[in-house]
Design an enzyme around this catalytic site. Structure first.
Site, PDB file in Angstrom:
ATOM      1  N   ASP A   1       0.854  -1.191   0.000  1.00 57.29           N
ATOM      2  CA  ASP A   1       0.000   0.000   0.000  1.00 57.29           C
ATOM      3  C   ASP A   1       0.891   1.243   0.000  1.00 57.29           C
ATOM      4  OD1 ASP A   1      -2.454   1.485   0.312  1.00 57.29           O
ATOM      5  OD2 ASP A   1      -1.850   1.845   2.378  1.00 57.29           O
TER       6      ASP A   1
ATOM      7  N   THR B   1      -3.275   5.469  -4.021  1.00 57.67           N
ATOM      8  CA  THR B   1      -2.152   6.198  -3.407  1.00 57.67           C
ATOM      9  C   THR B   1      -0.852   5.967  -4.177  1.00 57.67           C
ATOM     10  OG1 THR B   1      -1.913   4.333  -1.895  1.00 57.67           O
ATOM     11  CG2 THR B   1      -3.113   6.226  -1.082  1.00 57.67           C
ATOM     12  N   THR B   2      -0.663   4.746  -4.683  1.00 61.25           N
ATOM     13  CA  THR B   2       0.551   4.457  -5.462  1.00 61.25           C
ATOM     14  C   THR B   2       0.463   5.132  -6.825  1.00 61.25           C
ATOM     15  OG1 THR B   2       0.681   2.327  -4.340  1.00 61.25           O
ATOM     16  CG2 THR B   2       2.057   2.612  -6.285  1.00 61.25           C
TER      17      THR B   2
ATOM     18  N   ASP C   1      -9.260  -0.144   2.256  1.00 58.67           N
ATOM     19  CA  ASP C   1      -9.217   0.557   0.962  1.00 58.67           C
ATOM     20  C   ASP C   1     -10.469   0.242   0.146  1.00 58.67           C
ATOM     21  OD1 ASP C   1      -6.817   1.545   1.668  1.00 58.67           O
ATOM     22  OD2 ASP C   1      -5.625   0.558   0.119  1.00 58.67           O
TER      23      ASP C   1
END
Length: 535
Positions: A66, A99-100, A392
């Site tokens: 994550d 997020t990545t 998530d």
């Protein structure tokens, strides 16, 4: 006329540091690109994991892919890198996923900007081109979005597909059908409120990930007091945050001098009386269950047992807060006015066994949406990563219920946006067109990275995908199972429109902000002065 000295003038305090123009810009680019490269290998369904070792005494081990968790755990000193770390935190708080992607996209934009600046294109020209490209990409994304909120069956299928797509890049990918259904059922219970506080997650070692289940009700990982009822029907619950020993003598360094043991017994009796008086005030509320944030201690526990009241002590703060929310009660600290206190309601409280542990189960709570997800797994690291992955998915699903538009994943939307931006660049005169083309190239990096991480030939796959989009096959993306290009509608690879839009806008804004920098000024470190007057 006085002659001006040619010696450089330093206007900063001793110890302050300044980086100018190209040096500052290069320092920003290098820091941001390094952060992007750090998380790049975790992107996509075949992304790799990272092991994070804590620096404390225990040396906690976290295994995760994550992006937000990785970036939160590393300490960065580069200011541009800090901007990207903060951006990934905002992405995590705002929509829960991507997020990545947002970090990699921002880093790739800056990598392209570095090449353009080397060609003597001014940063403001690049920013102007990027802004037009962002607007065009946003409109293309909006036009490609699909809304099935009017058709309940299709929208349910969309939610399942989104959950499966979100979980496919996580640890739970091998059990994604089970967990996708579990996440959708939990979010459905919220009835559109999107209040994820009503969904409680409990991690219990043992069993396998597939033993995880959704419990309709609320589970509290605490014990019921000695000799108290273990099962209650139609419970009236008083939730409190109060010290049951507040009346004891606890003044620091105080001494009580007595001339006989009888006096000590009198002090103890006085303390007991005060405790008894407090318990009586609590019992006047007409309750049969008392839950306290703090310790209850033996004597009050004994009094509650005599009154036939279930008492639960030391419920952690998040547990008490969530319990108040789901039972419809309020957290109380004083007990002088029972008529003003709002009690929690619950049809049944009983003890249940999960693995080898006993937990307290609240069913038939006032807030019907409340539910608990019980996660099982072989190690603590697996459980922690499963919780992050499921969190998530729940965040994305809750966002999708509020904003029901969906788009197709697998690099499909990125290629679609890149095509629109490239077409705009071909129609634009001047240097801004070069900046737009660099924006399109950065967008195409995301599907390229997904293919690279899976060990496929990214150059060949992206060329095929680009050709498909030129033929207006706008729903085509990467099929990571077969290593080919496929139709995302048939494969059911769906993503939330909200997540993709946030990725695009956050990455563009962060990259633009870093690109504007032409000076980095570091404050002088504070001098340590020896303390000559210790207290």
């Amino acid at each position: 006329m006085a002659s001006l000295s040619m010696a450089p003038v330093n206007i900063f305090k001793h110890g302050a540091d300044e980086e100018k123009a190209e040096t500052a810009r290069l320092s920003s680019f290098v820091g941001a690109i390094a952060i992007g490269d750090l998380v790049k290998s975790t992107l996509g369904p075949k992304g790799m994991d990272k092991i994070l070792l804590g620096g404390g005494k225990g040396g906690t081990v976290t295994v995760t892919n994550d992006g937000a968790t990785i970036l939160k755990a590393i300490g960065v000193d580069n200011p541009a890198a800090k901007v990207l770390v903060d951006m990934s935190k905002v992405q995590d708080d705002e929509v829960g996923d991507g997020t990545t992607s947002v970090t990699v996209l921002a880093a790739e934009l800056l990598r392209e900007a570095e090449l353009l600046i080397a060609k003597k294109i001014h940063p403001q020209t690049i920013i102007a081109g990027w802004r037009k490209a962002t607007q065009a990409a946003r409109e293309a994304l909006r036009d490609a979005a699909v809304d099935h909120s009017n058709d309940k069956a299709r929208f349910q299928e969309d939610l399942l597909n989104i959950a499966r797509t979100t979980l496919s890049s996580k640890l739970l990918t091998h059990h994604k059908a089970h967990f996708a259904q579990l996440a959708v059922n939990a979010v459905d219970r919220l009835k559109g409120s999107g209040n994820l506080e009503a969904i409680h997650m409990i991690k219990k070692l043992g069993g396998s990930l597939t033993d995880s289940y959704l419990d309709e009700g609320f589970l509290l990982d605490k014990k019921i007091g000695v000799n108290q009822p273990k099962r209650l029907e139609n419970a009236k619950i008083l939730i409190a945050n109060t010290g049951m020993d507040t009346d004891k003598i606890k003044i620091f360094g105080s001494r009580v001098r007595v001339d006989s043991m009888a006096k000590v017994a009198e002090i103890e009796m006085a303390e007991k009386e005060k405790m008894k008086e407090k318990v009586d005030r609590i019992l006047h509320h007409g309750i049969n269950c008392f839950i306290n944030r703090q310790l209850i201690y033996n004597y009050p526990e004994q009094l509650f047992a005599q009154a036939g009241v279930m008492a639960i002590e030391h419920a952690d703060f998040s547990g008490v807060e969530r319990l108040a929310l789901v039972t419809g009660g309020e957290i109380t600290s004083t007990f002088d006015h029972p008529e003003l206190v709002k009690l929690g309601q619950c049809k049944l409280i009983e003890e249940v066994m999960i693995g080898e542990d006993t937990l307290i189960h609240f069913s038939g709570v006032a807030m019907g949406e409340a539910c608990t997800i019980v996660l099982r797994g072989a190690t603590q690291q697996i459980l922690d990563e499963a919780e992050r992955s499921l969190h998530d998915a729940l965040c994305v699903l809750a966002q999708t219920v509020k904003e029901p538009r969906t788009i197709y994943g697998g690099g499909c939307s990125e290629m679609l946006m890149a095509k629109v931006v490239s077409d705009l660049a071909n129609r634009t005169a001047g240097k801004e067109a070069v900046a737009m083309e660099s924006f399109a190239k950065a967008l195409r990096t995301l599907p390229t990275t997904i293919a690279d991480n899976a060990g496929y030939d990214s150059a060949d796959l992206i060329a095929q995908l680009r050709a498909a989009h030129q033929e207006n096959k706008t729903t085509f993306g990467l099929n990571m199972k077969e290593g080919t290009v496929g139709d995302m509608v048939e494969l059911g690879v769906t993503e939330s429109f909200q997540v993709k839009r946030q990725v695009l806008l956050s990455a563009a804004e962060a990259a633009e902000m870093i690109l504007r920098v032409d000076n980095i000024i570091k404050a002088a470190p504070r001098k340590r002065v020896p303390d000559h007057h210790p207290c």
